[in-house]
Design a protein around this motif. Structure first.
Motif, mmCIF file in Angstrom:
data_model
loop_
_atom_site.group_PDB
_atom_site.id
_atom_site.type_symbol
_atom_site.label_atom_id
_atom_site.label_comp_id
_atom_site.label_asym_id
_atom_site.label_seq_id
_atom_site.Cartn_x
_atom_site.Cartn_y
_atom_site.Cartn_z
ATOM 1 N N UNK A 213 103.855 32.020 -8.323
ATOM 2 C CA UNK A 213 103.786 31.592 -7.056
ATOM 3 C C UNK A 213 102.433 30.991 -6.793
ATOM 4 N N UNK A 214 101.346 31.051 -7.613
ATOM 5 C CA UNK A 214 100.270 30.340 -7.303
ATOM 6 C C UNK A 214 100.329 28.989 -7.541
ATOM 7 N N UNK A 215 99.580 28.076 -6.389
ATOM 8 C CA UNK A 215 98.538 28.474 -5.483
ATOM 9 C C UNK A 215 99.137 28.974 -4.176
ATOM 10 N N UNK A 216 100.528 28.854 -3.942
ATOM 11 C CA UNK A 216 100.755 29.378 -2.650
ATOM 12 C C UNK A 216 100.606 30.905 -2.323
ATOM 13 N N UNK A 217 100.848 31.580 -3.525
ATOM 14 C CA UNK A 217 100.599 32.977 -3.401
ATOM 15 C C UNK A 217 99.790 33.446 -4.992
ATOM 16 N N UNK A 218 99.151 34.612 -4.587
ATOM 17 C CA UNK A 218 98.328 34.847 -5.749
ATOM 18 C C UNK A 218 98.724 36.457 -6.150
ATOM 19 N N UNK A 219 99.107 36.408 -7.671
ATOM 20 C CA UNK A 219 99.520 37.680 -7.941
ATOM 21 C C UNK A 219 98.527 38.028 -9.340
ATOM 22 N N UNK A 220 98.436 39.473 -9.509
ATOM 23 C CA UNK A 220 97.366 39.571 -10.770
ATOM 24 C C UNK A 220 98.471 39.328 -12.246
ATOM 25 N N UNK A 221 97.865 38.836 -13.186
ATOM 26 C CA UNK A 221 98.796 38.615 -14.396
ATOM 27 C C UNK A 221 98.924 40.197 -15.003
ATOM 28 N N UNK A 222 99.872 40.155 -15.645
ATOM 29 C CA UNK A 222 100.338 41.439 -16.404
ATOM 30 C C UNK A 222 99.387 41.755 -17.371
ATOM 31 N N UNK A 223 98.604 40.835 -18.174
ATOM 32 C CA UNK A 223 97.681 41.327 -19.275
ATOM 33 C C UNK A 223 96.351 40.552 -18.756
ATOM 34 N N UNK A 224 95.697 41.213 -18.071
ATOM 35 C CA UNK A 224 94.460 40.833 -17.359
ATOM 36 C C UNK A 224 93.447 40.880 -18.792
ATOM 37 N N UNK A 225 92.723 39.658 -18.563
ATOM 38 C CA UNK A 225 91.497 39.696 -19.142
ATOM 39 C C UNK A 225 90.444 40.635 -19.084
ATOM 40 N N UNK A 397 94.794 44.285 -1.916
ATOM 41 C CA UNK A 397 95.104 45.070 -3.198
ATOM 42 C C UNK A 397 96.486 45.209 -3.801
ATOM 43 N N UNK A 398 97.306 46.033 -2.699
ATOM 44 C CA UNK A 398 98.641 46.272 -3.090
ATOM 45 C C UNK A 398 99.416 45.040 -3.316
ATOM 46 N N UNK A 399 99.170 43.944 -2.736
ATOM 47 C CA UNK A 399 99.836 42.744 -2.657
ATOM 48 C C UNK A 399 99.356 41.812 -3.944
ATOM 49 N N UNK A 400 98.122 42.157 -4.331
ATOM 50 C CA UNK A 400 97.813 41.577 -5.619
ATOM 51 C C UNK A 400 98.490 42.090 -6.960
ATOM 52 N N UNK A 401 98.745 43.359 -6.682
ATOM 53 C CA UNK A 401 99.072 44.044 -8.048
ATOM 54 C C UNK A 401 100.896 44.358 -8.134
ATOM 55 N N UNK A 402 101.510 43.740 -6.968
ATOM 56 C CA UNK A 402 103.064 43.709 -6.928
ATOM 57 C C UNK A 402 103.580 42.815 -8.006
ATOM 58 N N UNK A 403 104.829 43.156 -8.269
ATOM 59 C CA UNK A 403 105.604 42.294 -9.134
ATOM 60 C C UNK A 403 106.289 41.155 -8.743
ATOM 61 N N UNK A 404 106.387 40.069 -9.319
ATOM 62 C CA UNK A 404 106.786 38.932 -8.524
ATOM 63 C C UNK A 404 108.446 39.075 -8.428
ATOM 64 N N UNK A 405 108.913 38.930 -7.014
ATOM 65 C CA UNK A 405 110.127 39.068 -6.648
ATOM 66 C C UNK A 405 110.057 40.378 -5.653
ATOM 67 N N UNK A 406 109.072 41.105 -5.684
ATOM 68 C CA UNK A 406 109.096 42.599 -4.854
ATOM 69 C C UNK A 406 109.205 42.131 -3.491
ATOM 70 N N UNK A 407 109.698 43.162 -2.671
ATOM 71 C CA UNK A 407 109.759 43.000 -1.154
ATOM 72 C C UNK A 407 108.309 42.979 -0.644
#
Length: 464
Positions: A213-225, A397-407
């Motif tokens: 969803x980036x750049x419309x929405x930002x989510x943390x990647x599953x494998x962070x650097x 913080x909660x929004x950034x760590x949620x999975x794609x497609x979550x409510x």
């Protein structure tokens, strides 16, 4: 001191037009041009009074002296009356706004839009060959764009990048176009975007946000650097395209004052000529020692004397008075690429890196959390002021760590509602300012036509 020193700039310009001379320039230039014209007329008068011989060598009677074309008292009085009427009309036009005269403003706005559409139609007709070739090229591009083939993944990537770039270029143009009535899109769009990317980068410890969803929405990647791979320069590179395109849009938005002043200098019949000349003349002769006046005078002198590097310096710092630099460059016929090149480098590269650095440092995680903690120390109102910011940071913080497609949460925070209201208010004010300025432009068009007709009647009356 000549009698011209006591006349207004409007009267002097009318006299130059009557003598078929260029009417552009500041008051000293106009007076010098009139004095030179008077000297030439005096020489012609002396030459005509000298005795002349015919073809047989006999002296002829002295020719009748040519009457020197000095402005008559009647004409000077009529010119002063027209100049006074011009000032009164200018004051009346400032009252044509929606909150004072809504019906008149909307009526003038509609008529001016009709005039602009009529002008645009004739331009298209005059350049119909170019329009036909452009339409044919767009048709072939459309076919290639939507034709099935192995090039479609590349086309889709190019389409996303192009639309994303055009979006920020358009916001940049809106931010600087309109001679001071622009929409401040850095504070409303680009600044919050950089801040959101910065907060997300420090929370996720990575800038590899999944797209979409980036750049419309930002989510943390599953494998962070790892933490060592994230730095301020990494975040700056993440928002480089948006910042550069926004800066390029602001550079494009500075072109109307440049072209307006250049047209006023090259053509004595330009509609905007008097306003440009009066503003530069008032700046030179202003006795006000205020900060704004001193800044305007400094920008005017810097651009006039230094040239490319002066424009570059003015464009490289946050400068709400840069419209004056564009008017100065156009008035002194600075080449287009000198002005636009310096403006583009200053706004899209130098200034944008300064602004990006400021926003990224300001919204670094430890500084934001420290600022929120300081809010809680304010007596009485501190805890109440601190609460919505803490709530907003926790939701982010909660929004950034949620999975794609979550409510997603359907209840926006108080801070989000306030920001949305601010954006709606600023966009609405920008639209109102556009309507008002367009309506005033039509009123000015009508006033200029009436003043020109009055001057033509005065010329006919004087000749008879």
């Amino acid at each position: 001191m000549s009698g011209y020193e006591k006349m207004t700039v409007d009267v002097l310009r009318q006299e130059l037009r009557r003598r078929n001379l260029p009417s552009s320039g500041r008051k000293p230039e106009i007076i010098s041009r009139l004095l030179q014209s008077d000297d030439l007329e005096h020489v012609d008068q002396v030459v005509d009074e000298l005795p002349r011989g015919d073809k047989d060598g006999h002296d002829a009677q002295p020719a009748r002296a040519v009457t020197q074309r000095q402005p008559s008292p009647f004409r000077l009085l009529s010119q002063a009356r027209v100049a006074k009427e011009h000032t009164r009309m200018k004051e009346m036009r400032n009252h044509i706004v929606l909150w004072r005269k809504p019906l008149v403003t909307l009526y003038n706005f509609s008529l001016e839009m009709g005039v602009q559409l009529h002008i645009s139609y004739h331009k298209l007709v005059d350049n119909r060959k170019t329009v036909a070739v452009s339409c044919l090229a767009l048709w072939w591009l459309f076919l290639i764009w939507y034709m099935e083939g192995p090039h479609q993944p590349w086309i889709e990537s190019l389409e996303r990048t192009t639309l994303w770039s055009c979006y920020w270029i358009g916001l940049g143009i809106l931010s600087s176009v309109g001679l001071g009535t622009g929409l401040h899109t850095f504070l409303l769009y680009l600044g919050p975007h950089i801040a959101a990317v910065t907060l997300a980068a420090w929370e996720c410890m990575s800038v590899d946000f999944p797209s979409p969803p980036y750049p419309e929405e930002i989510l943390c990647p599953s494998d962070s650097s790892s933490q060592e791979s994230l730095s301020i320069l990494t975040i700056m590179s993440k928002v480089r395209l948006e910042a550069f395109m926004w800066g390029a849009g602001t550079a494009i938005g500075e072109l109307p004052p440049y072209f307006m002043a250049k047209a006023a200098r090259l053509s004595g019949s330009s509609i905007e000529e008097e306003e440009v000349e009066e503003e530069l003349e008032a700046l030179e002769s202003a006795e006000d020692s205020g900060v704004i006046t001193r800044m305007k005078r400094a920008i005017h002198h810097l651009v006039q004397r230094v040239g490319f590097f002066g424009i570059l310096l003015c464009a490289s710092i946050p400068n709400p008075l840069f419209d004056l630099a564009g008017m100065t460059c156009g008035h002194f016929l600075v080449p287009f690429w000198t002005f636009f090149g310096a403006t583009l480098i200053g706004k899209a590269i130098i200034k944008m890196h300064i602004q990006k650095m400021f926003v990224i440092v300001l919204f670094t995680k430890k500084y934001v959390e420290g600022l929120v903690d300081i809010m809680g120390l304010v007596p009485v109102v501190g805890p109440g002021l601190q609460a919505p910011f803490k709530e907003y940071l926790q939701k982010q913080r909660k929004k950034l760590h949620q999975k794609p497609g979550a409510a997603k949460s359907s209840s926006p925070s108080w801070l989000s509602r306030f920001y949305q209201g601010l954006v709606i208010f600023m966009v609405g004010y920008f639209i109102l300012s556009i309507i008002n300025s367009t309506a005033q432009q039509y009123a000015k068009r009508q006033d200029d036509a009436w003043l020109q007709s009055q001057m033509a009647k005065e010329d006919d009356r004087e000749e008879t």
